[in-house]
Design an enzyme around this catalytic site. Sequence first.
Site, PDB file in Angstrom:
ATOM      1  CB  THR A 102      -0.895   0.033   1.256  1.00 21.93           C
ATOM      2  OG1 THR A 102      -1.645  -1.176   1.320  1.00 21.93           O
ATOM      3  CG2 THR A 102      -1.841   1.219   1.210  1.00 21.93           C
ATOM      4  CE  LYS A 137      -5.099  -1.078   1.669  1.00 18.07           C
ATOM      5  NZ  LYS A 137      -5.477  -2.283   2.366  1.00 18.07           N
ATOM      6  CE  LYS A 140       1.595   2.421   4.091  1.00 18.76           C
ATOM      7  NZ  LYS A 140       2.153   1.137   3.686  1.00 18.76           N
TER       8      LYS A 140
HETATM    9  P1  NAD Z   1       6.052  -5.620   7.393  1.00 18.21           P
HETATM   10  O1  NAD Z   1       6.759  -4.455   7.982  1.00 18.21           O
HETATM   11  O2  NAD Z   1       5.737  -6.803   8.253  1.00 18.21           O
HETATM   12  O3  NAD Z   1       6.858  -6.163   6.109  1.00 18.21           O
HETATM   13  C1  NAD Z   1       7.584  -5.349   5.236  1.00 18.21           C
HETATM   14  C2  NAD Z   1       8.874  -6.087   4.913  1.00 18.21           C
HETATM   15  O4  NAD Z   1       9.609  -5.322   3.979  1.00 18.21           O
HETATM   16  C3  NAD Z   1       9.772  -6.274   6.136  1.00 18.21           C
HETATM   17  O5  NAD Z   1      10.044  -7.656   6.331  1.00 18.21           O
HETATM   18  C4  NAD Z   1      11.039  -5.502   5.781  1.00 18.21           C
HETATM   19  O6  NAD Z   1      12.234  -6.091   6.271  1.00 18.21           O
HETATM   20  C5  NAD Z   1      10.977  -5.511   4.269  1.00 18.21           C
HETATM   21  N1  NAD Z   1      11.783  -4.443   3.669  1.00 18.21           N
HETATM   22  C6  NAD Z   1      12.029  -3.201   4.140  1.00 18.21           C
HETATM   23  N2  NAD Z   1      12.861  -2.550   3.294  1.00 18.21           N
HETATM   24  C7  NAD Z   1      13.123  -3.412   2.274  1.00 18.21           C
HETATM   25  C8  NAD Z   1      13.930  -3.333   1.104  1.00 18.21           C
HETATM   26  N3  NAD Z   1      14.608  -2.219   0.798  1.00 18.21           N
HETATM   27  N4  NAD Z   1      13.985  -4.426   0.289  1.00 18.21           N
HETATM   28  C9  NAD Z   1      13.293  -5.547   0.576  1.00 18.21           C
HETATM   29  N5  NAD Z   1      12.519  -5.679   1.684  1.00 18.21           N
HETATM   30  C10 NAD Z   1      12.441  -4.621   2.516  1.00 18.21           C
HETATM   31  O7  NAD Z   1       4.718  -5.027   6.760  1.00 18.21           O
HETATM   32  P2  NAD Z   1       3.421  -5.853   6.282  1.00 18.21           P
HETATM   33  O8  NAD Z   1       2.404  -5.845   7.382  1.00 18.21           O
HETATM   34  O9  NAD Z   1       3.864  -7.137   5.660  1.00 18.21           O
HETATM   35  O10 NAD Z   1       2.856  -4.844   5.170  1.00 18.21           O
HETATM   36  C11 NAD Z   1       3.410  -4.784   3.868  1.00 18.21           C
HETATM   37  C12 NAD Z   1       2.557  -3.855   3.023  1.00 18.21           C
HETATM   38  O11 NAD Z   1       1.212  -4.357   2.989  1.00 18.21           O
HETATM   39  C13 NAD Z   1       2.436  -2.428   3.565  1.00 18.21           C
HETATM   40  O12 NAD Z   1       2.475  -1.539   2.486  1.00 18.21           O
HETATM   41  C14 NAD Z   1       1.107  -2.415   4.288  1.00 18.21           C
HETATM   42  O13 NAD Z   1       0.522  -1.131   4.329  1.00 18.21           O
HETATM   43  C15 NAD Z   1       0.296  -3.345   3.408  1.00 18.21           C
HETATM   44  N6  NAD Z   1      -0.819  -4.010   4.076  1.00 18.21           N
HETATM   45  C16 NAD Z   1      -0.671  -4.537   5.320  1.00 18.21           C
HETATM   46  C17 NAD Z   1      -1.753  -5.160   5.938  1.00 18.21           C
HETATM   47  C18 NAD Z   1      -1.618  -5.770   7.314  1.00 18.21           C
HETATM   48  O14 NAD Z   1      -2.655  -6.100   7.926  1.00 18.21           O
HETATM   49  N7  NAD Z   1      -0.402  -5.963   7.828  1.00 18.21           N
HETATM   50  C19 NAD Z   1      -2.988  -5.228   5.286  1.00 18.21           C
HETATM   51  C20 NAD Z   1      -3.112  -4.695   3.997  1.00 18.21           C
HETATM   52  C21 NAD Z   1      -2.006  -4.087   3.410  1.00 18.21           C
END
Ligand code: NAD
Length: 290
Positions: free
Chosen positions: A87, A162, A237
């Site tokens: 997102t 979204k 966010k």
């Molecule tokens: P998270 O923080 O658990 O995972 C993100 C991952 O990205 C981490 O493991 C981090 O180490 C990795 N990362 C950071 N910098 C990086 C780089 N330069 N190269 C490669 N990897 C890198 O977050 P999440 O909960 O998995 O969310 C991911 C996305 O999904 C976000 O944009 C969030 O808004 C969206 N989202 C989350 C949810 C939820 O319920 N968690 C629901 C819908 C959408």
Amino acid sequence: MNIAFIGLGNMGAPMAANLVAAGYNITGFDPAGVAMDGVAEANTALAAVAGAKVVITMLPNGDILRSVAQEIIPAMDTGALFLDCSTVDVESARQVAEHATSAGLLAVDAPVSGGIGGAAQGSLTFMAGGSARGFALAKPLFDVMGQKAVHCGDAGAGQAAKICNNMILGVTMAATCEAFALADKLGLDRQKMFDVVSTSSGYSWSMNAYCPAPGVGPTSPADNDYSPGFAAELMLKDLRLSQQAAEGADADTPMGQLATTLYTQFVEDEDGLGRDFSALLPRFENRGRG
Ligand code: NAD
């Protein structure tokens, strides 16, 4: 088919696990390390994308997405698909898509709804922006990781859908929580309140599927002491992204703006950080008008 998966956090890891279970060859990269059965670990994002027909990214925000895109696009095979499921702001999604397509790639932005549970169960909803060809290439992967995929339009349309959806969610959850707090003060039983509103014109997903009152309605984070679920800071966010987009498009969104102010206060100045976004109910419950 070889797929690179970049960003294996709370959402990315279970999504990748479902692709592995469906028989895809996945090479993963995450700076925090990759320890997943069936996923080959690459030491860099660049190494992960070599020979991949599809590159999926699931990253925290638009800045990180743009920097990862900068690094990997020149190394991707011509005709490969850059499929971003994070997102992020609409502008970043459009920039990355433009960069990818001008480098001879297909690009689709496809943020998800459904949270960690939906990622684990393969029941996410994908809202996608990009060309029909890109969407068609992504569709079998959406079918593995999710239960529904809507092609919303051109680049950025997935992110637009979204943040509009989540702006509605933030506003309706705030309204539902404040209405419960008012009902309390008027001496109305919470179960009766639910019975009426969930079958009347005040119903919404926030009331009917994710009731913020413990012990009332379907099981929700409220029944687990407001442990997330969908954390208040993630709601914040998405609300901020909606207001950033509204500013860019000169759209008047007073309710979205109010919800953003409310969640900012809740997360930054009160006890909202790390709690479910429906924990606005105990917040309102403990306050008066002053
Ligand atoms: P998270 O923080 O658990 O995972 C993100 C991952 O990205 C981490 O493991 C981090 O180490 C990795 N990362 C950071 N910098 C990086 C780089 N330069 N190269 C490669 N990897 C890198 O977050 P999440 O909960 O998995 O969310 C991911 C996305 O999904 C976000 O944009 C969030 O808004 C969206 N989202 C989350 C949810 C939820 O319920 N968690 C629901 C819908 C959408």
